[in-house]
Design a protein around this motif. Structure first.
Motif, short mmCIF file in Angstrom:
data_model
loop_
_atom_site.label_atom_id
_atom_site.label_comp_id
_atom_site.label_asym_id
_atom_site.label_seq_id
_atom_site.Cartn_x
_atom_site.Cartn_y
_atom_site.Cartn_z
N ALA A 29 -39.11 -35.58 -59.30
CA ALA A 29 -40.55 -35.41 -59.03
C ALA A 29 -41.32 -35.45 -60.33
O ALA A 29 -40.83 -35.01 -61.38
CB ALA A 29 -40.79 -34.09 -58.32
N ASN A 30 -42.53 -35.98 -60.27
CA ASN A 30 -43.37 -36.00 -61.46
C ASN A 30 -43.86 -34.58 -61.78
O ASN A 30 -43.71 -34.09 -62.89
CB ASN A 30 -44.56 -36.93 -61.24
N GLU A 31 -44.44 -33.92 -60.77
CA GLU A 31 -44.92 -32.54 -60.93
C GLU A 31 -44.95 -31.90 -59.55
O GLU A 31 -45.34 -32.53 -58.58
CB GLU A 31 -46.31 -32.52 -61.57
N CYS A 32 -44.55 -30.64 -59.48
CA CYS A 32 -44.38 -29.99 -58.18
C CYS A 32 -45.63 -29.32 -57.65
O CYS A 32 -45.66 -28.88 -56.50
CB CYS A 32 -43.24 -28.98 -58.25
N LYS A 121 -43.97 -21.84 -62.36
CA LYS A 121 -43.38 -23.18 -62.32
C LYS A 121 -42.04 -23.15 -61.61
O LYS A 121 -41.74 -24.01 -60.78
CB LYS A 121 -43.19 -23.71 -63.75
N VAL A 125 -41.13 -25.28 -58.28
CA VAL A 125 -40.03 -26.26 -58.32
C VAL A 125 -39.01 -25.94 -57.24
O VAL A 125 -38.53 -26.82 -56.53
CB VAL A 125 -39.37 -26.28 -59.72
N ARG A 128 -40.44 -26.88 -53.83
CA ARG A 128 -40.47 -28.33 -53.61
C ARG A 128 -39.05 -28.86 -53.37
O ARG A 128 -38.84 -29.74 -52.54
CB ARG A 128 -41.08 -29.02 -54.83
N SER A 152 -37.87 -31.88 -61.88
CA SER A 152 -39.32 -32.05 -62.03
C SER A 152 -39.61 -32.30 -63.50
O SER A 152 -39.35 -31.44 -64.35
CB SER A 152 -40.07 -30.81 -61.55
N GLU A 155 -42.61 -30.09 -65.29
CA GLU A 155 -42.26 -28.69 -65.49
C GLU A 155 -41.02 -28.51 -66.36
O GLU A 155 -40.71 -27.40 -66.77
CB GLU A 155 -42.01 -28.00 -64.14
#
Length: 229
Positions: A29-32, A121, A125, A128, A152, A155
């Motif tokens: 994932a790019n960002e959660c 974070k 994470v 997600r 992620s 993060e």
């Protein structure tokens, strides 16, 4: 990660699954989360703390001794009330401006990431990763032996979720070394290598408890890495 990295990871998954009935699935994932509450929280904290900081710094409203200048008590009272109202209005204005400025600055992505608590974070994470575990069907494998490796990038955190079939046979601490190697590879700028090592260790654990049965080892989940926003 580039295309070569993705192919390398997919090949590692296929190799690991050749000797086990378990399934390994990788998601990046790019960002959660957008962490919208973080700029608001910091802005509110700054606005609330501003008056106390000003008072602690010796900044306060003073009214001169007007009685010695011939003013009546009513006149002095009126001036005092006016000064108090102006002080309150000024404090409110200062808080409003400070809130807006801090909220804007804290909304800048690099600043927001820096100000976001690590515990928050970690929670996002993990959430997600759990969503992806069910969304990608890892809970629906024949013997409940799916393993999700979730990373992620923004993060700088990773999560491993093992389904109940394998989790019941393995101490959760067993996965720590696999995750340590994954994170080390990512931090070193060699994500494919980190994934390969983690996948290899997961494959060994799955093989120990759920070895492949000749002629009965279907590939229940895709080997390719899934990239999500």
């Amino acid at each position: 990660m580039n295309e070569q990295d993705l192919r390398q990871i997919s090949a590692a998954v296929a190799t690991a699954e050749n000797s086990t009935r378990g399934e390994i699935f990788c998601v990046v994932a790019n960002e959660c989360s957008d962490y919208r509450e973080v700029p608001i929280a910091w802005a509110a904290l700054a606005a609330l703390a501003a008056p106390a900081i000003l008072l602690a710094g010796g900044i306060h409203v003073t009214v001169p001794d007007l009685f010695n200048q011939g003013w009546t008590s009513d006149q002095v009272g009126e001036v005092t009330q006016t000064a108090a109202r102006m002080a309150v209005a000024g404090a409110i204005m200062l808080q409003a401006v400070l809130f807006v400025v801090v909220a804007i600055v804290a909304s800048i992505p690099p600043v927001r990431r820096f100000l976001t608590p690590r515990s928050l974070k970690r929670e996002r994470v993990r959430r997600r990763a759990q969503e992806q575990f069910f969304a990608k069907g890892l809970h629906a494998t024949r013997e409940r032996t799916g393993i999700l490796i979730f990373v992620s990038t923004r993060e700088h955190q990773a999560e491993l979720i093992a389904d109940e079939g394998i989790a019941a046979k393995v101490d959760p601490k067993v996965w720590d070394e696999a995750m340590s190697r994954l994170i080390s590879g990512i931090k070193a700028g060699r994500p494919a290598e980190g994934f390969e090592q983690a996948i290899g260790m997961c494959g060994e654990i799955l093989t120990e408890h759920f070895p492949a049965i000749p002629g009965d080892n279907p590939n229940e989940l895709p080997d390719s890495v899934v990239i999500i926003p």
